[in-house]
Scaffold this active site. Structure first.
Site, PDB file in Angstrom:
ATOM      1  CG  LEU A 147     -30.390   7.083  69.287  1.00  0.00           C
ATOM      2  CD1 LEU A 147     -30.574   8.397  68.543  1.00  0.00           C
ATOM      3  CD2 LEU A 147     -31.413   5.844  69.235  1.00  0.00           C
TER       4      LEU A 147
ATOM      5  CG  ASP B  68     -15.114   8.563  57.180  1.00  0.00           C
ATOM      6  OD1 ASP B  68     -14.676   7.364  56.418  1.00  0.00           O
ATOM      7  OD2 ASP B  68     -15.451   8.543  58.254  1.00  0.00           O
TER       8      ASP B  68
HETATM    9  P1  ATP Z   1     -17.069   7.966  64.694  1.00  0.00           P
HETATM   10  O1  ATP Z   1     -16.190   7.819  65.882  1.00  0.00           O
HETATM   11  O2  ATP Z   1     -17.415   6.523  63.891  1.00  0.00           O
HETATM   12  O3  ATP Z   1     -16.878   8.997  63.692  1.00  0.00           O
HETATM   13  P2  ATP Z   1     -19.124   9.419  65.884  1.00  0.00           P
HETATM   14  O4  ATP Z   1     -18.584  10.039  66.993  1.00  0.00           O
HETATM   15  O5  ATP Z   1     -19.081  10.682  64.449  1.00  0.00           O
HETATM   16  O6  ATP Z   1     -18.476   8.173  65.360  1.00  0.00           O
HETATM   17  P3  ATP Z   1     -21.573   8.824  64.763  1.00  0.00           P
HETATM   18  O7  ATP Z   1     -20.992   8.031  63.721  1.00  0.00           O
HETATM   19  O8  ATP Z   1     -22.056  10.249  64.169  1.00  0.00           O
HETATM   20  O9  ATP Z   1     -20.661   9.477  65.931  1.00  0.00           O
HETATM   21  O10 ATP Z   1     -22.699   8.296  65.677  1.00  0.00           O
HETATM   22  C1  ATP Z   1     -22.438   7.099  66.613  1.00  0.00           C
HETATM   23  C2  ATP Z   1     -23.789   6.325  66.294  1.00  0.00           C
HETATM   24  O11 ATP Z   1     -24.856   6.722  66.517  1.00  0.00           O
HETATM   25  C3  ATP Z   1     -24.263   5.910  64.712  1.00  0.00           C
HETATM   26  O12 ATP Z   1     -23.440   4.945  64.254  1.00  0.00           O
HETATM   27  C4  ATP Z   1     -25.644   5.809  64.909  1.00  0.00           C
HETATM   28  O13 ATP Z   1     -26.030   4.429  65.244  1.00  0.00           O
HETATM   29  C5  ATP Z   1     -26.224   6.660  65.840  1.00  0.00           C
HETATM   30  N1  ATP Z   1     -26.538   7.841  65.401  1.00  0.00           N
HETATM   31  C6  ATP Z   1     -25.853   9.109  65.052  1.00  0.00           C
HETATM   32  N2  ATP Z   1     -26.542   9.842  64.483  1.00  0.00           N
HETATM   33  C7  ATP Z   1     -28.016   9.286  64.597  1.00  0.00           C
HETATM   34  C8  ATP Z   1     -29.368  10.116  64.363  1.00  0.00           C
HETATM   35  N3  ATP Z   1     -29.343  11.321  64.002  1.00  0.00           N
HETATM   36  N4  ATP Z   1     -30.281   9.268  64.610  1.00  0.00           N
HETATM   37  C9  ATP Z   1     -30.094   8.031  65.163  1.00  0.00           C
HETATM   38  N5  ATP Z   1     -29.049   7.563  65.269  1.00  0.00           N
HETATM   39  C10 ATP Z   1     -27.865   8.112  65.372  1.00  0.00           C
END
Ligand code: ATP
Length: 450
Positions: free
Chosen positions: A18, A135
């Site tokens: 995703l 954030d």
């Molecule tokens: P960052 O490095 O930006 O902090 P991260 O490792 O925290 O990123 P997330 O931003 O939580 O990761 O998730 C990455 C991507 O996955 C999101 O931008 C979104 O497109 C997808 N995603 C995250 N959580 C969900 C969810 N619960 N349902 C659907 N898609 C999701």
């Protein structure tokens, strides 16, 4: 098929990717038995340690665990293998608000207001719980199939234990275009007002499709933000211009606060506040108890929740993932002990002991709610002085975990209640055990090997 599933992980089938974060891959997943969709965030354990991401992960899980709101992504489970950490989240199908705005250019004031009202409901709920997101940006706001928003990515969030002696936060963090001036100035800041600034930037982006502050480099950008060098398009309604101007006030002291936003005439149009799941749960518990029949009550009493490996890992303070859970949660809010009494006996005994101690006991959804009413004339039903839920999980045919969780109220009174219950009913207090060899949980389920 769009959501085709391939790999099986425990009770989930993993599907397409995703999204990718800095430290994680997020995959679509389906629960094998129920068919329910989920999003599983997968992190590499070695990278987490090597890149010192441990603290951020702990913050994310710690904050998400206590947030239960329709406009905040719900955390379902946390699990781990030798090499990976899995965070099972509610699946939000339409992706980031950022892309929704980018597709349309910008949202109308009516559409934008609905999105903004939900963001404010969620952020205000977090603040009430002592959680500051730090954030907030359209990339961290997801949109579901009905167009409702869910705030995500609590990796930079702060909780009361992160406040300095001056009661302020001191870490400079966030995404530069959304960061409040006082955060740049590095003199300590109020997490609520800095989140409000970020919400103001998000609202500006929603209604105009542009960033209010944008420069080629961070030095120029921070100067512009600190000066409050802001241009608001005149084609927006006067009320929308006003709320933007007041949320993007560079002086936190005069900036619109949460109450001010909720009272603002632009915000108030067509506003129906979202009810948090906790409020709903409590109302349901009280309502259910009033209508439930004796037979239903008996049935609920004798059916304990089957516990699975994922839940046990999350529950057990002496297993590997314990470090990812906040101290307060492990030692204060949730108390667990094992017992060899049957669930029916347990529920009965909890009821007898709690009633003898002067508590009121209600039953709903397979749980007991133990309530001590506040002795005031003000809204006695809505604000109990202590609200505790008791749940029984089955570990084996002869062993159960009793979990007591405080929703709100007096910690001393809560500890007294827990002490009495575990003394009379328990064989092993999990919170007090540390890598003990004699814990029956460990003997029955060798999960420490994870
Ligand atoms: P960052 O490095 O930006 O902090 P991260 O490792 O925290 O990123 P997330 O931003 O939580 O990761 O998730 C990455 C991507 O996955 C999101 O931008 C979104 O497109 C997808 N995603 C995250 N959580 C969900 C969810 N619960 N349902 C659907 N898609 C999701």
């Amino acid at each position: 098929m769009k959501n085709e599933v391939k790999v099986v992980m425990g009770k989930y089938e993993l599907g397409r990717t995703l999204g990718e974060g800095g430290f994680s891959t997020v995959k679509f997943a389906r629960h094998v038995e129920t068919g329910r969709p989920f999003a599983i965030k997968i992190l590499d354990r070695h990278s987490v340690l090597a890149r010192k991401f441990h603290d951020q992960l702990k913050r994310e899980i710690g904050s998400l665990k206590q947030l239960k709101h329709p406009n905040i992504v719900r955390l379902h489970e946390v699990s781990a293998s030798q090499t990976k950490i899995y965070i099972v989240l509610e699946y939000v199908s339409r992706g980031e608000l950022y892309n929704v705005i980018a597709d349309k250019g910008r949202l109308s004031e009516q559409e934008g207001r609905r999105v903004f009202q939900q963001i404010i409901d969620a952020v205000s709920y977090c603040h009430d719980k002592g959680v500051y997101h730090r954030d907030l940006k359209p990339e961290n706001v997801l949109v579901d199939a009905k167009g409702n928003i869910k705030i995500t990515d609590f990796g930079l969030s702060a909780q009361p234990q992160h406040l300095g002696k001056d009661g302020l936060l001191h870490t400079t963090c966030g995404s530069p275009n959304y960061v409040a001036p006082e955060v740049f100035l590095n003199r300590g800041y109020d997490g609520s007002l800095s989140d409000i600034w970020s919400c103001g930037v998000i609202l500006y982006v929603i209604l105009t499709g542009d960033l209010p502050f944008d420069e080629k480099n961070i030095a120029l950008l921070s100067q512009k933000i600190v000066r409050g060098d802001l241009r608001i398009p005149k084609w927006l309604s006067p009320e929308a211009q006003n709320i933007l101007k007041r949320m993007l006030d560079p002086r936190p002291i005069t900036r619109l606060n949460m109450a001010g936003i909720k009272a603002h005439e632009w915000f108030r149009q067509d506003y129906t506040p979202t009810v948090s799941f906790e409020d709903e749960e409590e109302c349901t518990a009280i309502r259910d108890t009033n209508v439930s029949t004796r037979e239903q009550e008996e049935e609920e009493r004798i059916l304990p929740t089957e516990i699975n490996a994922f839940q046990l890992i999350g529950m057990s303070s002496y297993l590997d993932l314990s470090g990812f859970f906040e101290k307060e949660d492990a030692s204060e809010r949730k108390i667990r002990f094992t017992s060899t009494h049957s669930p029916m006996e347990l529920f009965h005994k909890v009821e007898v002991i709690a009633t003898a101690m002067g508590f009121q006991v209600l039953q709903a959804n397979g749980k007991l709610k133990v309530i001590q009413r506040r002795k005031t004339t003000v809204s006695p039903r809505r604000i109990p002085s202590l609200l505790v839920s008791a749940e029984v999980f089955k570990i084996s045919p002869s062993l159960y975990v009793v979990e007591l969780e405080k929703s709100c109220g007096d910690s001393l009174l809560y500890r007294k209640l827990c002490g009495k219950l575990s003394e009379d009913l328990g064989v092993c207090k999990c919170q007090l055990l540390h890598k003990t060899q004699s814990c029956p949980l460990e003997r029955e389920l060798p999960l420490c090997a994870l």
